[in-house]
Design a protein around this motif. Sequence first.
Motif, short mmCIF file in Angstrom:
data_model
loop_
_atom_site.label_atom_id
_atom_site.label_comp_id
_atom_site.label_asym_id
_atom_site.label_seq_id
_atom_site.Cartn_x
_atom_site.Cartn_y
_atom_site.Cartn_z
N ALA A 98 0.84 -1.20 0.00
CA ALA A 98 0.00 0.00 0.00
C ALA A 98 0.87 1.25 0.00
CB ALA A 98 -0.91 0.00 1.23
N ALA A 99 0.51 2.18 -0.88
CA ALA A 99 1.21 3.47 -0.96
C ALA A 99 0.15 4.57 -0.85
CB ALA A 99 1.97 3.58 -2.27
N PHE A 100 0.11 5.24 0.30
CA PHE A 100 -0.84 6.33 0.50
C PHE A 100 -0.45 7.50 -0.40
CE2 PHE A 100 -1.71 3.69 4.05
CZ PHE A 100 -2.99 4.00 4.49
N VAL A 101 -1.44 8.10 -1.03
CA VAL A 101 -1.21 9.22 -1.94
C VAL A 101 -1.36 10.52 -1.15
CG1 VAL A 101 -1.95 10.37 -4.07
CG2 VAL A 101 -2.14 7.86 -3.86
N ALA A 102 -0.31 11.31 -1.10
CA ALA A 102 -0.34 12.57 -0.36
C ALA A 102 -1.30 13.55 -1.02
CB ALA A 102 1.06 13.17 -0.27
N ARG A 103 -2.17 14.17 -0.23
CA ARG A 103 -3.13 15.13 -0.78
C ARG A 103 -2.45 16.31 -1.45
NH1 ARG A 103 -8.66 14.83 0.87
NH2 ARG A 103 -8.91 13.17 2.38
N ASP A 104 -1.26 16.66 -0.98
CA ASP A 104 -0.55 17.78 -1.58
C ASP A 104 0.45 17.33 -2.64
OD1 ASP A 104 1.27 16.58 0.10
OD2 ASP A 104 1.87 18.43 1.12
N GLY A 105 0.41 16.04 -3.00
CA GLY A 105 1.31 15.51 -4.01
C GLY A 105 0.86 15.83 -5.43
N ALA A 106 1.79 15.75 -6.35
CA ALA A 106 1.52 16.10 -7.74
C ALA A 106 0.47 15.22 -8.39
CB ALA A 106 2.83 16.03 -8.54
N GLU A 107 0.37 13.96 -7.99
CA GLU A 107 -0.55 13.04 -8.65
C GLU A 107 -1.94 13.00 -8.02
OE1 GLU A 107 0.97 9.02 -8.50
OE2 GLU A 107 1.23 9.11 -6.33
N TYR A 108 -2.13 13.63 -6.86
CA TYR A 108 -3.37 13.47 -6.12
C TYR A 108 -4.60 13.91 -6.92
CZ TYR A 108 -6.90 13.32 -2.55
OH TYR A 108 -8.04 13.01 -1.86
N ALA A 109 -4.61 15.08 -7.46
CA ALA A 109 -5.80 15.60 -8.15
C ALA A 109 -6.22 14.70 -9.31
CB ALA A 109 -5.55 17.03 -8.64
N ALA A 110 -5.26 14.26 -10.09
CA ALA A 110 -5.58 13.39 -11.23
C ALA A 110 -6.11 12.04 -10.76
CB ALA A 110 -4.36 13.20 -12.12
N LEU A 111 -5.51 11.48 -9.70
CA LEU A 111 -5.99 10.20 -9.18
C LEU A 111 -7.37 10.35 -8.55
CD1 LEU A 111 -2.74 8.64 -7.69
CD2 LEU A 111 -3.96 7.97 -9.77
N ARG A 112 -7.60 11.46 -7.87
CA ARG A 112 -8.92 11.74 -7.28
C ARG A 112 -9.98 11.77 -8.38
NH1 ARG A 112 -12.32 15.83 -6.91
NH2 ARG A 112 -13.56 16.13 -5.02
N ASP A 113 -9.72 12.52 -9.44
CA ASP A 113 -10.67 12.62 -10.54
C ASP A 113 -10.89 11.27 -11.21
OD1 ASP A 113 -10.85 15.32 -9.99
OD2 ASP A 113 -9.60 15.94 -11.69
N HIS A 114 -9.83 10.52 -11.39
CA HIS A 114 -9.93 9.20 -12.01
C HIS A 114 -10.78 8.27 -11.13
CE1 HIS A 114 -8.62 5.79 -14.46
NE2 HIS A 114 -8.53 5.13 -13.32
N TYR A 115 -10.52 8.30 -9.83
CA TYR A 115 -11.29 7.46 -8.90
C TYR A 115 -12.78 7.81 -8.96
CZ TYR A 115 -12.58 4.84 -4.76
OH TYR A 115 -13.19 3.95 -3.91
N LEU A 116 -13.07 9.09 -8.91
CA LEU A 116 -14.47 9.54 -8.92
C LEU A 116 -15.18 9.22 -10.24
CD1 LEU A 116 -14.26 12.92 -7.02
CD2 LEU A 116 -15.30 10.77 -6.23
N ALA A 117 -14.46 9.20 -11.33
CA ALA A 117 -15.06 8.86 -12.62
C ALA A 117 -15.58 7.42 -12.61
CB ALA A 117 -14.06 9.06 -13.75
N GLN A 118 -14.93 6.57 -11.81
CA GLN A 118 -15.33 5.17 -11.75
C GLN A 118 -16.16 4.82 -10.51
OE1 GLN A 118 -12.28 2.33 -13.07
NE2 GLN A 118 -11.03 4.12 -13.52
N GLN A 119 -16.04 5.61 -9.48
CA GLN A 119 -16.79 5.40 -8.24
C GLN A 119 -17.45 6.73 -7.85
OE1 GLN A 119 -17.28 2.58 -6.69
NE2 GLN A 119 -15.60 1.22 -7.18
#
Length: 161
Positions: A98-119
């Motif tokens: 498991a690798a927790f994604v930091a909210r202030d990290g560069a990839e967070y916003a894109a991963l958040r949007d990707h997750y929400l598109a599917q869930q």
Amino acid sequence: MPANDPFLPADETARTLARDLIRDARFAALGVLAQGAPFVTRIALVRGPDGVPLTLVSDLAPHTAALRADPRCSVLVGEPGEKGDPLTHPRLTLQARAAFVARDGAEYAALRDHYLAQQPKAQLYIDFADFHLVRLMPEAGHLNGGFGRAWRLTAADLGQP
């Protein structure tokens, strides 16, 4: 491999089936070590843009504390079909980290949007402070493709470096 090893050598059929099972999963069984004992729970899951399974966890869940204490985990994807013996349907067990994604990290916003598109129902709580995106980085896998069809997969077979 020993002569009596029941596992088939990983091939493109196995790699494709494993990727398809991850792609199609909307939930999974997550196994962690919690207080020194195995603990299994159901999680929502999506295939990340890079193929790595992605989930959303809450600090209120015992598996979140367990993943923070020991990021080693196991993820089971694949559902039985509507007919026949459930054990004849394909399923994939991943050994992952498991690798927790930091909210202030560069990839967070894109991963958040990707997750929400599917869930999309996660929109209700994804931004609560106690929820965290977690990438489940595959290290190895065991693919059961149905009766008499089983493969051991490496991280490379699963598309990981």
